[in-house]
Design a protein around this motif. Structure first.
Motif, short mmCIF file in Angstrom:
data_model
loop_
_atom_site.label_atom_id
_atom_site.label_comp_id
_atom_site.label_asym_id
_atom_site.label_seq_id
_atom_site.Cartn_x
_atom_site.Cartn_y
_atom_site.Cartn_z
N MET A 60 29.10 33.38 60.66
CA MET A 60 28.35 34.63 60.63
C MET A 60 26.95 34.44 60.05
SD MET A 60 29.86 37.43 61.81
CE MET A 60 31.45 38.23 62.04
N GLU A 61 26.84 33.59 59.06
CA GLU A 61 25.53 33.33 58.46
C GLU A 61 24.58 32.71 59.48
OE1 GLU A 61 25.53 31.17 54.79
OE2 GLU A 61 27.11 32.41 53.93
N LEU A 62 25.14 31.95 60.41
CA LEU A 62 24.33 31.29 61.45
C LEU A 62 23.98 32.25 62.57
CD1 LEU A 62 26.30 27.93 61.61
CD2 LEU A 62 23.95 28.21 60.78
N ASP A 63 24.94 33.11 62.96
CA ASP A 63 24.71 34.00 64.10
C ASP A 63 25.66 35.19 64.02
OD1 ASP A 63 24.19 35.21 66.48
OD2 ASP A 63 24.72 33.53 67.76
N ARG A 64 25.13 36.33 63.59
CA ARG A 64 25.95 37.54 63.49
C ARG A 64 26.21 38.17 64.85
NH1 ARG A 64 27.01 38.45 58.46
NH2 ARG A 64 28.16 40.34 59.00
N ASN A 65 25.53 37.67 65.88
CA ASN A 65 25.70 38.23 67.22
C ASN A 65 26.63 37.40 68.09
OD1 ASN A 65 23.93 40.44 66.81
ND2 ASN A 65 22.18 39.09 67.11
N PHE A 66 27.32 36.43 67.50
CA PHE A 66 28.31 35.63 68.22
C PHE A 66 29.62 36.43 68.22
CE2 PHE A 66 31.19 31.71 68.20
CZ PHE A 66 31.07 31.51 69.57
N ALA A 67 29.94 37.01 69.38
CA ALA A 67 31.02 37.99 69.45
C ALA A 67 32.36 37.45 68.96
CB ALA A 67 31.16 38.49 70.89
N ASP A 68 32.66 36.19 69.30
CA ASP A 68 33.98 35.64 68.94
C ASP A 68 34.19 35.58 67.44
OD1 ASP A 68 34.94 35.40 71.48
OD2 ASP A 68 34.36 33.30 71.73
N ASN A 69 33.09 35.49 66.67
CA ASN A 69 33.24 35.52 65.22
C ASN A 69 33.86 36.83 64.76
OD1 ASN A 69 32.21 33.00 64.65
ND2 ASN A 69 30.12 33.71 64.43
N HIS A 70 33.41 37.93 65.37
CA HIS A 70 33.94 39.24 64.98
C HIS A 70 35.40 39.35 65.38
CE1 HIS A 70 30.03 40.86 63.77
NE2 HIS A 70 29.52 40.20 64.79
N GLY A 71 35.76 38.76 66.52
CA GLY A 71 37.15 38.75 66.93
C GLY A 71 38.03 37.96 65.98
N SER A 72 37.52 36.80 65.56
CA SER A 72 38.27 35.98 64.61
C SER A 72 38.46 36.72 63.28
CB SER A 72 37.54 34.65 64.36
OG SER A 72 37.39 33.93 65.55
N LEU A 73 37.40 37.39 62.85
CA LEU A 73 37.47 38.16 61.61
C LEU A 73 38.51 39.28 61.75
CD1 LEU A 73 36.09 38.18 58.84
CD2 LEU A 73 34.46 39.84 59.75
N ALA A 74 38.56 39.87 62.93
CA ALA A 74 39.54 40.94 63.18
C ALA A 74 40.97 40.39 63.09
CB ALA A 74 39.30 41.56 64.55
N VAL A 75 41.20 39.23 63.68
CA VAL A 75 42.55 38.64 63.63
C VAL A 75 42.96 38.37 62.19
CG1 VAL A 75 43.92 36.61 64.26
CG2 VAL A 75 42.39 37.64 65.95
N ILE A 76 42.02 37.82 61.41
CA ILE A 76 42.31 37.57 59.99
C ILE A 76 42.66 38.87 59.28
CG2 ILE A 76 41.30 36.79 57.79
CD1 ILE A 76 39.59 34.82 59.52
N SER A 77 41.87 39.91 59.55
CA SER A 77 42.10 41.22 58.90
C SER A 77 43.48 41.78 59.28
CB SER A 77 41.00 42.21 59.30
OG SER A 77 39.75 41.77 58.84
N ILE A 78 43.88 41.61 60.54
CA ILE A 78 45.20 42.08 60.97
C ILE A 78 46.29 41.39 60.17
CG2 ILE A 78 46.87 42.08 62.88
CD1 ILE A 78 44.40 42.37 64.76
N PHE A 79 46.20 40.05 60.07
CA PHE A 79 47.23 39.28 59.35
C PHE A 79 47.21 39.60 57.86
CE2 PHE A 79 47.02 35.97 62.92
CZ PHE A 79 48.13 36.53 63.55
N GLU A 80 46.06 40.01 57.35
CA GLU A 80 45.96 40.39 55.93
C GLU A 80 46.42 41.82 55.68
OE1 GLU A 80 42.25 37.55 54.38
OE2 GLU A 80 41.83 39.58 55.08
#
Length: 274
Positions: free
Chosen positions: A209-229
């Motif tokens: 995210m620090e490198l590119d906040r507009n890389f969509a897959d990063n937001h998806g990965s973050l969502a998956v982590i949030s679901i499991f948490e």
């Protein structure tokens, strides 16, 4: 660089400075150093066009890089450095067939050329052909152990092979040698998600995210982590942000399918991932 700063701008000094700056991931400064070499002095640095092409490539000026290299190849049609560079630029310009052709020509001249193997491995990976991808990436890292993109390719190949134990080591080497590539951090995050190490996975996503906040897959990965948490609202926000950036983002669509299945809409979930 001290010689250069003192005004001793001999062609070899400017060339070596440009090479060092590019190696230090400073292509803009490398380009400026090359621009100090006047036309009459170019004969003193015969590899100037190849280095300039590589600098232009790292500045994402792909067509200019190809033009410079093509002009050089007219009289140096078996220069391995120039040919492997052209293969890389063609690959990253989306011209896979031409990239593969040049990479194969390179390997007839230099069987262990790391960039040619990287190009062919990347094409095989894109076509989901794990065996040739692994072969080429392994040859690439044998020849150039610090080639981050090849280690990243091995990581994604291991994920394709569902080899979750092997993949993290490859991605860790990749980010050690190539800290500025969000896709590689994303790959590392997924290996950690699959291993259940959500803390390290989140750190990897944060780095991406620090490198590119507009890389969509990063937001998806973050969502998956949030679901499991156990944070579905946070996950939903991440999914919406990611899908706004790229409606076809694989990790966002996977996160959405997880959300749907967890809320009981199993049929809709199956449609999304089928």
């Amino acid at each position: 660089s001290s010689l250069y700063e003192q005004g001793i701008k001999a062609p070899a000094v400017s060339y070596n400075l440009a090479y060092a700056l590019l190696s230090d991931r400073q292509p803009e400064q490398a380009f400026q150093a090359l621009e100090q070499i006047a036309g009459d002095d170019l004969s003193q640095v015969p590899q100037y066009p190849v280095l300039k092409g590589r600098v232009l490539y790292h500045l994402d000026r792909h067509q200019e890089a190809i033009d410079v290299v093509d002009a050089y190849l007219v009289d140096h049609d078996s220069d391995v450095n120039a040919m492997s560079l052209k293969a890389m630029v063609l690959l990253d310009s989306g011209q896979k067939l031409e990239a593969a052709k040049f990479a194969k020509q390179v390997l007839t001249l230099s069987a262990g050329d790391p960039e040619a193997h990287l190009v062919l491995g990347s094409i095989a990976l894109d076509e989901q052909m794990a065996a040739p991808a692994r072969l080429h990436f392994e040859r690439a890292v044998q020849a150039a152990p610090k080639l981050g993109r090849a280690w990243s390719g091995l990581g994604f190949t291991a994920l394709m092979e569902q080899n979750v134990q092997e993949a993290p080591g490859h991605f860790e080497k990749a980010v050690a040698y190539m800290k500025d590539h969000p896709g590689t951090w994303h790959g590392l995050a997924w290996t950690k998600i699959l291993q259940g190490d959500l803390v390290t996975a989140r750190k990897a996503v944060d780095a991406a995210m620090e490198l590119d906040r507009n890389f969509a897959d990063n937001h998806g990965s973050l969502a998956v982590i949030s679901i499991f948490e156990g944070h579905p609202e946070e996950a939903e926000s991440s999914i919406k942000r990611g899908l706004r950036l790229n409606p076809a983002s694989p990790s966002c669509l996977f996160a959405r399918s997880l959300m749907l299945s967890w809320t009981g809409d199993v049929e809709a979930s199956k449609q999304l991932v089928s």
